[in-house]
Design an enzyme around this catalytic site. Sequence first.
Site, PDB file in Angstrom:
ATOM      1  N   HIS A   1       0.995  -1.283   0.079  1.00 50.26           N
ATOM      2  CA  HIS A   1      -0.084   0.027  -0.045  1.00 50.26           C
ATOM      3  C   HIS A   1       0.812   1.284   0.202  1.00 50.26           C
ATOM      4  O   HIS A   1       0.716   2.180  -0.699  1.00 50.26           O
ATOM      5  CB  HIS A   1      -0.816   0.073   1.102  1.00 50.26           C
ATOM      6  CG  HIS A   1      -2.098  -0.632   0.993  1.00 50.26           C
ATOM      7  ND1 HIS A   1      -2.061  -2.142   0.786  1.00 50.26           N
ATOM      8  CD2 HIS A   1      -3.537  -0.456   1.231  1.00 50.26           C
ATOM      9  CE1 HIS A   1      -3.437  -2.608   0.939  1.00 50.26           C
ATOM     10  NE2 HIS A   1      -4.086  -1.516   0.839  1.00 50.26           N
TER      11      HIS A   1
ATOM     12  N   HIS B   1       1.098  -3.717   9.434  1.00 50.89           N
ATOM     13  CA  HIS B   1       2.641  -3.688   8.953  1.00 50.89           C
ATOM     14  C   HIS B   1       3.218  -3.172  10.222  1.00 50.89           C
ATOM     15  O   HIS B   1       2.543  -2.407  11.058  1.00 50.89           O
ATOM     16  CB  HIS B   1       2.727  -2.649   8.017  1.00 50.89           C
ATOM     17  CG  HIS B   1       2.531  -3.213   6.544  1.00 50.89           C
ATOM     18  ND1 HIS B   1       3.194  -4.183   6.010  1.00 50.89           N
ATOM     19  CD2 HIS B   1       1.485  -3.054   5.601  1.00 50.89           C
ATOM     20  CE1 HIS B   1       2.853  -4.363   4.675  1.00 50.89           C
ATOM     21  NE2 HIS B   1       1.822  -3.611   4.350  1.00 50.89           N
TER      22      HIS B   1
END
Length: 358
Positions: A118, A177
């Site tokens: 992303h 993440h």
Amino acid sequence: SIKMDLLHSNGVLIIQHLQRDYRAYQDFLNFMSHVGDPRNIFSIYFPLWFQLNQVVGTKMIWVAVIGDWFNLIFKWILFGHRPYWWVQETMIYPNQSSPCLEQFPITCETGPGSPSGHAMGSSCVWYVMVTAALSYTVRWKDKSAVTLHRLTWSFLWSIFWIIQISVCISRVFIATHFPHQVILGVFAGILVAEAFEHTPAIQTASLRMYIKTNLFLFIFALGFYLVLKLLDIDLLWSVPKAKKWCANPDWINIDTTPFAGLVRNLGALFGLGLGINSEMFITSCKGKNSCKISFRILCIAASLATLQLYNFVKIPTHTECLFYILSFCKSAAMPLTVVALVPYCVHSLMRTTEKKLN
């Protein structure tokens, strides 16, 4: 390694801090995570930019596809864990007292975590958009225009970094993440985008070139996977971990697996090549109507509306091979629609209207 465990444990502390102290911004952070979704490149950013500037739109698809391909290879090389499963399996916490990280419907990505796809996709595409916008102002020569260019430069790059930081924080907040993974993703995306600033050949690429590029990307990725599999290294090691530690099985989506992203991107690149080298594109986007503002506005509106309909097309997931084939076809149809089908229909409609008026 000990250093990596320390890096991960510090990252967990940051995630806990965000989930505790930024709870009020949960909806905003979830929204920013969607903003950074690479799929938005094909359904929102590309339709807007291609009709405004075909050079920028073409570059955007190339940057997105090549960037995501590098992201896949890096993920397979780096073997990065994701926080939501790492805290469950690490042995560094005493007495089995692993930290509690909250999960969300968009947490359970199934691929490896480093670098963040992303963050990488968002940075590379926004880099293309910002540099494209600034290219219009850099030609201004008089003093007032130079001052305006500097103000515009400061404003756009500030927006760029605000968006990247927001996307990074959102990905860390949802525990998908670690902080170092999103930072690596941002700078890797910028490097890919900057490389394509010096690659003008993509603007004149033939359909054969698109097909050759697709085949190279697919064969390299598949060959890399098979060679390591022969060496008893499973590059899909992250999928079982995601399924095991995801709080809700319904949050596991085959669309987040490594090969799903690869197939989606290859389909988009093939669709772009097919569209740009089609007679419909030459007739409509190279004709006299292409310079009209009304033509471009109609193409943007029709493209965005048509692509939203693709969201209602649900690909069956019970057979993995069938899913990949249909995903490739759906992804190829999206740029083909934007580049060729919609402009041709708008061009035909405008031509018919002009004949009636005459």
